[in-house]
Design a protein around this motif. Structure first.
Motif, short mmCIF file in Angstrom:
data_model
loop_
_atom_site.label_atom_id
_atom_site.label_comp_id
_atom_site.label_asym_id
_atom_site.label_seq_id
_atom_site.Cartn_x
_atom_site.Cartn_y
_atom_site.Cartn_z
N GLU A 146 20.28 -0.38 -1.18
CA GLU A 146 20.41 -1.59 -0.35
C GLU A 146 20.00 -1.34 1.10
OE1 GLU A 146 23.94 -3.98 -0.77
OE2 GLU A 146 24.27 -3.26 -2.79
N TYR A 147 19.18 -0.36 1.35
CA TYR A 147 18.65 -0.14 2.70
C TYR A 147 17.41 -1.00 2.94
CZ TYR A 147 21.81 3.83 2.98
OH TYR A 147 22.93 4.62 3.00
N LEU A 148 16.76 -1.41 1.87
CA LEU A 148 15.63 -2.33 1.94
C LEU A 148 15.91 -3.49 0.99
CD1 LEU A 148 12.47 -0.01 1.89
CD2 LEU A 148 13.14 -1.55 3.74
N PRO A 149 15.40 -4.69 1.28
CA PRO A 149 15.61 -5.81 0.36
C PRO A 149 14.92 -5.58 -0.97
CG PRO A 149 14.04 -6.41 2.08
CD PRO A 149 14.63 -5.08 2.47
N ALA A 150 15.43 -6.23 -2.00
CA ALA A 150 14.90 -6.01 -3.35
C ALA A 150 13.44 -6.39 -3.48
CB ALA A 150 15.75 -6.80 -4.35
N ASP A 151 12.96 -7.30 -2.62
CA ASP A 151 11.57 -7.72 -2.74
C ASP A 151 10.63 -6.93 -1.83
OD1 ASP A 151 12.46 -8.67 -0.34
OD2 ASP A 151 11.83 -10.75 -0.65
N ALA A 152 11.14 -5.84 -1.27
CA ALA A 152 10.26 -5.00 -0.43
C ALA A 152 9.08 -4.53 -1.27
CB ALA A 152 11.04 -3.81 0.12
N ALA A 153 7.89 -4.67 -0.73
CA ALA A 153 6.69 -4.34 -1.49
C ALA A 153 5.79 -3.44 -0.66
CB ALA A 153 5.95 -5.61 -1.88
N LEU A 154 4.86 -2.78 -1.36
CA LEU A 154 3.93 -1.87 -0.69
C LEU A 154 2.52 -2.45 -0.67
CD1 LEU A 154 5.15 1.43 -2.35
CD2 LEU A 154 5.62 0.66 -0.03
N ALA A 155 2.38 -3.72 -1.11
CA ALA A 155 1.04 -4.28 -1.26
C ALA A 155 0.27 -4.28 0.05
CB ALA A 155 1.14 -5.71 -1.79
N ASP A 156 0.97 -4.52 1.17
CA ASP A 156 0.28 -4.58 2.46
C ASP A 156 0.31 -3.26 3.21
OD1 ASP A 156 -0.19 -7.28 2.01
OD2 ASP A 156 1.73 -7.87 2.90
N ASN A 157 0.81 -2.25 2.53
CA ASN A 157 1.00 -0.97 3.22
C ASN A 157 0.02 0.10 2.76
OD1 ASN A 157 3.13 -2.19 4.49
ND2 ASN A 157 4.69 -1.32 3.13
N ALA A 158 -1.02 -0.28 2.08
CA ALA A 158 -1.94 0.72 1.55
C ALA A 158 -2.82 1.29 2.66
CB ALA A 158 -2.81 0.11 0.46
N SER A 159 -3.21 2.54 2.48
CA SER A 159 -4.14 3.16 3.41
C SER A 159 -5.50 2.50 3.29
CB SER A 159 -4.25 4.65 3.09
OG SER A 159 -4.72 4.83 1.77
N PRO A 160 -6.39 2.69 4.26
CA PRO A 160 -7.70 2.03 4.20
C PRO A 160 -8.44 2.26 2.89
CG PRO A 160 -7.36 3.00 6.36
CD PRO A 160 -6.20 3.44 5.51
N GLU A 161 -8.26 3.43 2.32
CA GLU A 161 -8.93 3.71 1.06
C GLU A 161 -8.26 2.98 -0.10
OE1 GLU A 161 -7.52 6.04 2.98
OE2 GLU A 161 -9.27 6.71 4.12
N GLY A 162 -7.05 2.45 0.14
CA GLY A 162 -6.33 1.76 -0.91
C GLY A 162 -5.71 2.69 -1.92
N ALA A 163 -5.72 3.98 -1.66
CA ALA A 163 -5.24 4.94 -2.66
C ALA A 163 -3.77 5.28 -2.48
CB ALA A 163 -6.07 6.22 -2.58
#
Length: 469
Positions: free
Chosen positions: A169-186
């Motif tokens: 419960e330190y991050l909300p359940a809907d926390a996502a990584l979709a917008d957090n990718a590196s420029p290479e997307g990897a």
């Protein structure tokens, strides 16, 4: 209860002499051996009950069967030796005559299988233990590798870190990584948002709150298959302590997860966050009923607080906090700044433990809500009181009491049992096995009794508790 000799004779007679004294024919021996071989489904695979050999005497078999039966029916550990008080109702069947009957009827296996909890939650925990036990115990899908991690780093470990932070419960359940990718997307990036959540975790566990993931922080984040299996085994043991049929209408407070669940006629109708006791003033495992609502409560400060945190306060402090001395006791008058808030849920117990509102609602936003002196603060307590009042058909009396501005008592028509349970592994509303930390460190002696080693882990620290109950 029959004497052992008479019991053995009667059992032999009932089986027509086909079994040795005590009823231990080949089928019963096989049933006991099979049950013990399957004990992993109860998290008891590290406990040795007996080695069932062909030449084992009836008395050896009887002792092994009774020990295993007690473990299933009551648990391996007597919770009253770990907790004072412990007033949760326990199931304590009379096992010796029941064993004799099972042997006489040739149903030993069925009888042993009936002793553990039969509900869906226990079954799901059991399957989770078997699944985790089958995984490598020194690694697993949730294992996060070593190495420093700072804001801006692109690292494959970030996904697992986010998963653990959501679980805690330190991050909300809907926390996502979709917008957090590196420029290479990897690779996902370790962002400022994730670092802020890590800082909150670090503060809770006494680690320097710098947002940098190093060895100490990884020690908290890492929860491998072995750690999870051990925690599930402890959860199964705690479930075996309790009576098999809890009250259909009840309030369960999970003190490990700091969550409240209200059941009406066996159906979950409400959940909300709570604040519970901090380490050192833990909320005890007990059951007692709410029997009345208290509108605009006053608070008589316990002597432990009056002689502790408030030992050196003067008249100015008392005046600022709407307090006064009455017959040597500090009493806080009714009002929105009262430590009990605007409603108290009075419970019948001798330990001064109850549910109540709070003048510090911001604490409900904390990831770890172990901050009190033992009582339970309820999120939106006025809303919860209104829900109970509606269910009890006392809404008019309750609203009138609230409007009066002074302390007033509104009895419930039917007291509602409250169970204060410590469950850091449980089945959530989606049917998934959920894990929380062990904030009180109460898992350790149980895990040891179940045969697990228990390496030292970071423990919750709650040094910023206020003076409230």
């Amino acid at each position: 209860m029959w004497p052992t000799a008479a019991l053995a004779l009667a059992t032999t007679q009932q089986t027509g002499g086909r079994a040795e004294a005590g009823g231990w024919d080949g089928a019963s021996r096989s049933a006991l051996a099979s049950a013990l071989a399957d004990r992993a489904r109860h998290g008891l695979d590290r406990v040795s009950f007996a080695k069932i050999q062909d030449g084992a005497s009836g008395e050896v078999l009887r002792a092994a069967a009774l020990r295993y039966a007690r473990a299933l029916a009551q648990g391996m550990v007597d919770p009253t030796t770990l907790h004072d008080p412990f007033t949760l109702p326990q199931g304590k069947p009379d096992l010796e005559p029941a064993l004799a009957e099972a042997l006489a009827s040739g149903k030993l296996g069925e009888w042993l299988a009936s002793l553990a909890p039969q509900d869906d939650e226990y079954a799901r925990l059991s399957q989770a233990y078997l699944d985790l036990r089958a995984q490598p115990q020194d690694s697993g899908a949730a294992q996060i590798g070593a190495g420093l991690l700072t804001v801006g780093d692109a690292d494959a470990r970030v996904s697992a870190i986010v998963e653990q932070l959501i679980m805690g419960e330190y991050l909300p359940a809907d926390a996502a990584l979709a917008d957090n990718a590196s420029p290479e997307g990897a690779l996902p990036i370790y962002t400022q948002q994730i670092a802020a959540a890590v800082k909150a975790l670090q503060r809770d566990y006494g680690i320097a709150a710098d947002g940098i993931i190093g060895p100490d922080t990884l020690g908290v984040l890492n929860l491998g298959a072995g750690d999870r299996a051990r925690a599930v085994a402890v959860a199964l043991e705690r479930r075996r302590w309790l009576e098999r049929t809890p009250p259909a209408t009840r309030i369960d407070v999970n003190t490990a997860a700091a969550q409240l669940s209200y059941y009406r006629d066996g159906v979950l109708v409400d959940t909300r966050r709570v604040v519970v006791g901090k380490p050192g003033t833990e909320t005890p495992p007990l059951q007692s009923p709410i029997y009345r609502l208290v509108a605009n409560p006053t608070w008589t400060v316990p002597k432990s607080i009056q002689n502790g945190e408030l030992a050196h306060v003067g008249a100015d402090y008392l005046q600022r906090h709407n307090m006064e001395l009455r017959d040597g006791w500090i009493v806080q008058r009714s009002g929105p700044d009262n430590a009990l808030g605007l409603v108290k849920f009075d419970m019948q117990n001798e330990h001064a433990i109850y549910l109540h509102d709070t003048a510090a609602p911001e604490l409900f936003e904390r990831s770890h809500r172990h901050r009190s002196h033992g009582c339970v603060r309820v999120e939106d307590a006025l809303g919860f009181a209104q829900l109970l009042a509606d269910d009890q058909k006392i809404s008019e009396a309750w609203q009138a009491a609230q409007a009066g501005g002074e302390q007033q008592f509104v009895p419930l028509k039917t007291p509602i049992p409250v169970r204060l349970l410590y469950r850091n592994v449980f089945v959530d509303q989606d049917g998934k096995v959920a894990f929380r930390t062990d904030p009180y460190g109460w898992n350790t002696p149980i895990a040891k009794a179940l045969g697990f080693s228990y390496p030292g882990k970071a423990r919750l620290r709650s040094e910023d508790a206020d003076i409230g109950p």
